[in-house]
Design a protein around this motif. Sequence first.
Motif, PDB file in Angstrom:
ATOM      1  N   ARG A 180      70.880  10.270 -60.684  1.00  0.00           N
ATOM      2  CA  ARG A 180      69.971  11.153 -61.431  1.00  0.00           C
ATOM      3  C   ARG A 180      69.960  12.553 -60.830  1.00  0.00           C
ATOM      4  O   ARG A 180      69.867  13.540 -61.556  1.00  0.00           O
ATOM      5  N   GLU A 181      70.105  12.665 -59.520  1.00  0.00           N
ATOM      6  CA  GLU A 181      70.179  13.973 -58.856  1.00  0.00           C
ATOM      7  C   GLU A 181      71.402  14.764 -59.323  1.00  0.00           C
ATOM      8  O   GLU A 181      71.399  15.980 -59.322  1.00  0.00           O
ATOM      9  N   LYS A 182      72.475  14.069 -59.706  1.00  0.00           N
ATOM     10  CA  LYS A 182      73.718  14.730 -60.094  1.00  0.00           C
ATOM     11  C   LYS A 182      73.762  15.113 -61.573  1.00  0.00           C
ATOM     12  O   LYS A 182      74.687  15.789 -62.004  1.00  0.00           O
ATOM     13  N   ILE A 183      72.776  14.721 -62.337  1.00  0.00           N
ATOM     14  CA  ILE A 183      72.753  15.077 -63.768  1.00  0.00           C
ATOM     15  C   ILE A 183      72.615  16.582 -63.933  1.00  0.00           C
ATOM     16  O   ILE A 183      73.253  17.181 -64.792  1.00  0.00           O
ATOM     17  N   GLY A 184      71.784  17.201 -63.112  1.00  0.00           N
ATOM     18  CA  GLY A 184      71.632  18.657 -63.156  1.00  0.00           C
ATOM     19  C   GLY A 184      71.307  19.174 -64.543  1.00  0.00           C
ATOM     20  O   GLY A 184      70.351  18.750 -65.178  1.00  0.00           O
ATOM     21  N   LYS A 237      77.683  19.609 -63.319  1.00  0.00           N
ATOM     22  CA  LYS A 237      78.754  19.940 -62.379  1.00  0.00           C
ATOM     23  C   LYS A 237      79.696  18.751 -62.180  1.00  0.00           C
ATOM     24  O   LYS A 237      80.663  18.850 -61.445  1.00  0.00           O
ATOM     25  N   TYR A 238      79.375  17.628 -62.803  1.00  0.00           N
ATOM     26  CA  TYR A 238      80.136  16.396 -62.631  1.00  0.00           C
ATOM     27  C   TYR A 238      80.576  15.865 -64.001  1.00  0.00           C
ATOM     28  O   TYR A 238      79.967  16.176 -65.021  1.00  0.00           O
ATOM     29  N   TYR A 282      64.802  16.463 -83.636  1.00  0.00           N
ATOM     30  CA  TYR A 282      64.596  17.134 -84.916  1.00  0.00           C
ATOM     31  C   TYR A 282      65.506  18.345 -85.098  1.00  0.00           C
ATOM     32  O   TYR A 282      65.931  18.634 -86.204  1.00  0.00           O
ATOM     33  N   ASP A 283      65.764  19.078 -84.016  1.00  0.00           N
ATOM     34  CA  ASP A 283      66.615  20.263 -84.107  1.00  0.00           C
ATOM     35  C   ASP A 283      68.086  19.851 -84.135  1.00  0.00           C
ATOM     36  O   ASP A 283      68.433  18.733 -83.761  1.00  0.00           O
ATOM     37  N   ASN A 284      68.946  20.764 -84.545  1.00  0.00           N
ATOM     38  CA  ASN A 284      70.377  20.463 -84.638  1.00  0.00           C
ATOM     39  C   ASN A 284      71.035  20.273 -83.280  1.00  0.00           C
ATOM     40  O   ASN A 284      72.144  19.752 -83.193  1.00  0.00           O
ATOM     41  N   SER A 285      70.370  20.699 -82.226  1.00  0.00           N
ATOM     42  CA  SER A 285      70.947  20.617 -80.896  1.00  0.00           C
ATOM     43  C   SER A 285      69.860  20.208 -79.911  1.00  0.00           C
ATOM     44  O   SER A 285      68.709  20.621 -80.045  1.00  0.00           O
ATOM     45  N   ILE A 286      70.253  19.390 -78.925  1.00  0.00           N
ATOM     46  CA  ILE A 286      69.300  18.969 -77.894  1.00  0.00           C
ATOM     47  C   ILE A 286      69.983  19.038 -76.531  1.00  0.00           C
ATOM     48  O   ILE A 286      71.116  18.596 -76.380  1.00  0.00           O
ATOM     49  N   ASN A 287      69.292  19.624 -75.570  1.00  0.00           N
ATOM     50  CA  ASN A 287      69.745  19.616 -74.184  1.00  0.00           C
ATOM     51  C   ASN A 287      69.057  18.454 -73.485  1.00  0.00           C
ATOM     52  O   ASN A 287      67.857  18.247 -73.655  1.00  0.00           O
ATOM     53  N   VAL A 288      69.826  17.707 -72.685  1.00  0.00           N
ATOM     54  CA  VAL A 288      69.264  16.626 -71.872  1.00  0.00           C
ATOM     55  C   VAL A 288      69.616  16.949 -70.434  1.00  0.00           C
ATOM     56  O   VAL A 288      70.793  17.080 -70.089  1.00  0.00           O
ATOM     57  N   PHE A 289      68.597  17.115 -69.576  1.00  0.00           N
ATOM     58  CA  PHE A 289      68.811  17.517 -68.194  1.00  0.00           C
ATOM     59  C   PHE A 289      67.849  16.773 -67.294  1.00  0.00           C
ATOM     60  O   PHE A 289      66.884  16.165 -67.761  1.00  0.00           O
ATOM     61  N   ALA A 290      68.113  16.822 -65.973  1.00  0.00           N
ATOM     62  CA  ALA A 290      67.358  16.005 -65.026  1.00  0.00           C
ATOM     63  C   ALA A 290      66.056  16.639 -64.564  1.00  0.00           C
ATOM     64  O   ALA A 290      64.986  16.125 -64.831  1.00  0.00           O
TER      65      ALA A 290
END
Length: 184
Positions: free
Chosen positions: A78-82, A101-102, A41-49
């Motif tokens: 999945r561990e490297k998604i950070g 970091k990758y 819904y928001d203009n920005s989304i963070n996707v993290f592990a």
Amino acid sequence: MDQLFPVHSDDGVEAPESCGYWCTLAYWELKHRVGRLFPVYDNSINVFAHHPQGSGLWLEQWFPTSPSNRDSTVRRTREKIGCGVTITRKLDGVWLHNRSKYPIFVDSPTMDPPNTRNLTVYKVFPGFSTKVFDFKVAQSYRELTDGPVDTNAFRISFYKGWGSNYSRQYITSCPCWLEVLLTT
């Protein structure tokens, strides 16, 4: 919650109108979609592990699975998604920022010429951003599309690339990836 739509840019191009959300995220592990679709819904989304890295889609919380049920390559990837990625809707299109970091890998119909059969997979290095979807280009492609192509979606793979330069020919061979489905 930001309400930007409908958006009219200076060149008269209208971004898609939203009925609440502007895109939906589908999280995949290899050939299997994990969990349900996640509306943005928001203009920005963070996707993290793991563990909150700001607000957004926390994969471990939203798509928990027992490590014993997950392929070892999926677990390691999945561990490297950070800190993952930030996906941002702007007036000119959608931008992707790699907070990991990758490297991450992306393909999008608006990053290649129209009717490209095999989309180019682009590598985005840590700390870099790229425009992954252009509203104006997508609008022009709608009339040129030849065959069953979704001109309103792009895909992001974490840590592993695919295509002619990689051992994985298809994104469905990548351990962890997102499909971003834009509303039109």
